[in-house]
Design a protein around this motif. Structure first.
Motif, PDB file in Angstrom:
ATOM      1  N   UNK A 197       0.841  -1.201   0.000  1.00  0.00           N
ATOM      2  CA  UNK A 197       0.000   0.000   0.000  1.00  0.00           C
ATOM      3  C   UNK A 197       0.873   1.246   0.000  1.00  0.00           C
ATOM      4  N   UNK A 198       0.322   2.352  -0.492  1.00  0.00           N
ATOM      5  CA  UNK A 198       1.085   3.594  -0.416  1.00  0.00           C
ATOM      6  C   UNK A 198       1.167   4.057   1.037  1.00  0.00           C
ATOM      7  N   UNK A 204      -2.912   4.033   7.677  1.00  0.00           N
ATOM      8  CA  UNK A 204      -4.294   3.743   8.065  1.00  0.00           C
ATOM      9  C   UNK A 204      -4.460   2.280   8.457  1.00  0.00           C
ATOM     10  N   UNK A 205      -3.817   1.367   7.724  1.00  0.00           N
ATOM     11  CA  UNK A 205      -3.898  -0.055   8.050  1.00  0.00           C
ATOM     12  C   UNK A 205      -3.237  -0.336   9.404  1.00  0.00           C
ATOM     13  N   UNK A 206      -2.130   0.332   9.661  1.00  0.00           N
ATOM     14  CA  UNK A 206      -1.455   0.168  10.954  1.00  0.00           C
ATOM     15  C   UNK A 206      -2.368   0.613  12.094  1.00  0.00           C
ATOM     16  N   UNK A 207      -3.030   1.756  11.924  1.00  0.00           N
ATOM     17  CA  UNK A 207      -3.954   2.231  12.960  1.00  0.00           C
ATOM     18  C   UNK A 207      -5.108   1.242  13.125  1.00  0.00           C
ATOM     19  N   UNK A 317      -9.253   1.286   2.763  1.00  0.00           N
ATOM     20  CA  UNK A 317      -8.027   1.918   2.259  1.00  0.00           C
ATOM     21  C   UNK A 317      -7.198   1.010   1.362  1.00  0.00           C
ATOM     22  N   UNK A 318      -7.549  -0.272   1.256  1.00  0.00           N
ATOM     23  CA  UNK A 318      -6.747  -1.210   0.480  1.00  0.00           C
ATOM     24  C   UNK A 318      -7.396  -1.503  -0.867  1.00  0.00           C
ATOM     25  N   UNK A 319      -6.639  -1.318  -1.943  1.00  0.00           N
ATOM     26  CA  UNK A 319      -7.093  -1.683  -3.276  1.00  0.00           C
ATOM     27  C   UNK A 319      -6.866  -3.181  -3.479  1.00  0.00           C
ATOM     28  N   UNK A 320      -7.483  -3.786  -4.505  1.00  0.00           N
ATOM     29  CA  UNK A 320      -7.314  -5.230  -4.710  1.00  0.00           C
ATOM     30  C   UNK A 320      -5.865  -5.687  -4.750  1.00  0.00           C
ATOM     31  N   UNK A 326      -1.347  -5.806   2.636  1.00  0.00           N
ATOM     32  CA  UNK A 326      -1.975  -4.902   3.602  1.00  0.00           C
ATOM     33  C   UNK A 326      -2.622  -5.652   4.752  1.00  0.00           C
ATOM     34  N   UNK A 327      -3.327  -6.732   4.451  1.00  0.00           N
ATOM     35  CA  UNK A 327      -3.936  -7.529   5.514  1.00  0.00           C
ATOM     36  C   UNK A 327      -2.863  -8.255   6.321  1.00  0.00           C
TER      37      UNK A 327
END
Length: 387
Positions: A197-198, A204-207, A317-320, A326-327
């Motif tokens: 992810x950018x 955002x994923x971390x939060x 926030x995660x694209x395909x 990201x997960x």
């Protein structure tokens, strides 16, 4: 076996073993401490060790399954769980207890990551939300079953019988999976090139991962130290485990209800914040009130509501092409927080001399979730993603 709901029932039952094994330490914690001469801090470490391998294995977990396939990965995961449990059951040495817990946890992590992917393979594009909601409930159901059954087994046959019972459950699940499971006739997932992810999405994923980890750490404080807290107040091990298990049985209802309410109301943030705030108040009140059954019931009905809204945060926030890694980041944060949570809760209880302090720590982790949610919604990437 081609009916997806029959397959789902099999996968649900197999994942139940992971929760059952995880809770096997906390379910008999009061007696375990006396048997090994260890305190609540040591018990907390033993509980948290189950999640330690997740910090290293969550991120590459999907790649492991892709390389070796569903069946072989699942066989290896269940064998690790079984081997670790047998080591714990057959040796009274505390270092073996620690090593066995780590080995079991490694298998549990592999099982968790792989089975989530397998449910998606069977239900992609058809009732996936319902299937995932039911699948997630195998965790509270397995913990509740452990809280009810294992103290009874311990009181009748001893601690070794508890661990052998867990090993037998895992062995049966392994046999049923090996004999019955078949992959979908046709792949239902679309391969995509994995990429990171950018920066904004990664933050955002971390939060989101911290929110999920802290939420579960707060919940874990109840079922990990609830039996010890009630035992301090004169409850028997069996009664304390049974009452604590009410939280998990009710969570089986409140988890899918929270997702339904969030979808229908369009305000998942409200459901998340309210559930965490009310849950924190209940955790503070429980060790200090005689109305144990009432507070446990309220807590169980409320605490499952934020689960669905929290799990929706990474999808925003995660694209395909970034969802796989990201997960992995999301679950790494979750496992790291869940590894440390019981350790800190146990240290708090050890420092104060009462398991009630573990509940206060759990309440603090729940109160942190709405604050992190506030920060999440102020990140540039935190906008609905429908890609």
């Amino acid at each position: 076996m081609r009916n997806r709901w029959v397959v789902h029932a099999l996968l649900f039952t197999v994942r139940l073993t992971m929760a059952f094994q995880f809770q096997s330490v906390a379910a008999v914690a009061p007696l375990l401490g006396r048997a090994f001469g260890v305190g609540l801090a040591d018990i907390g470490v033993l509980i948290g060790l189950y999640f330690t391998p997740g910090v290293a294995l969550a991120l590459p977990g999907g790649a492991i399954g892709q390389r070796f396939g569903d069946r072989r990965t699942m066989h290896a995961a269940l064998l690790l769980m079984l081997g670790g449990e047998l080591a714990i059951a057959l040796s009274p040495a505390w270092p073996i207890q620690v090593a066995g817990r780590l080995v079991s946890g490694a298998g549990g992590v592999m099982l968790n990551v792989q089975m989530t992917k397998m449910v998606a393979d069977w239900f992609a594009g058809q009732e996936i939300a319902t299937a995932m909601g039911i699948f997630v409930n195998s965790w509270p159901a397995g913990i509740a079953l452990s809280l009810v059954a294992l103290p009874l087994i311990e009181s009748a046959f001893g601690i070794a019988a508890v661990y052998l019972s867990v090993a037998a459950f895992i062995g049966i699940a392994l046999a049923f999976f090996a004999l019955l499971y078949q992959p979908p006739a046709k792949e239902t997932t679309i391969a995509a090139t994995s990429s990171w992810p950018d920066r904004n999405a990664l933050v955002a994923v971390i939060v989101a991962g911290l929110i999920w980890g802290l939420f579960n750490a707060g919940l874990a404080a109840v079922f990990s130290f609830g039996p010890s807290m009630l035992a301090e107040r004169g409850w028997s091990a069996a009664a304390a485990g049974s009452v604590t298990s009410i939280v998990l049985w009710l969570a089986v209802i409140s988890v899918p209800l929270g997702g339904f309410l969030a979808d229908r109301s369009g305000r998942p943030d409200m459901i998340l914040a309210a559930g965490c705030l009310i849950g924190a108040v209940a955790m503070i009140a429980l060790p200090r009130s005689d109305s144990v059954l009432m507070i446990v019931t309220v807590y169980g009905l409320i605490i499952g509501l934020p689960a669905g809204p929290i799990m929706s945060l990474p999808a925003r926030v995660l694209r395909p092409q970034t969802r796989s890694l990201g997960m992995g980041v999301f679950y790494t944060l979750y496992y790291g927080t869940m590894m440390l949570g019981p350790v800190i809760a146990g240290a708090c209880a050890n420092w104060s001399g009462s398991a009630a302090s573990a509940f206060d720590f759990g309440a603090a982790t729940l109160l942190a979730c709405p604050l992190l949610l506030w920060a999440y919604y102020r990140l540039p990437a935190a906008t609905p993603n429908i890609a």
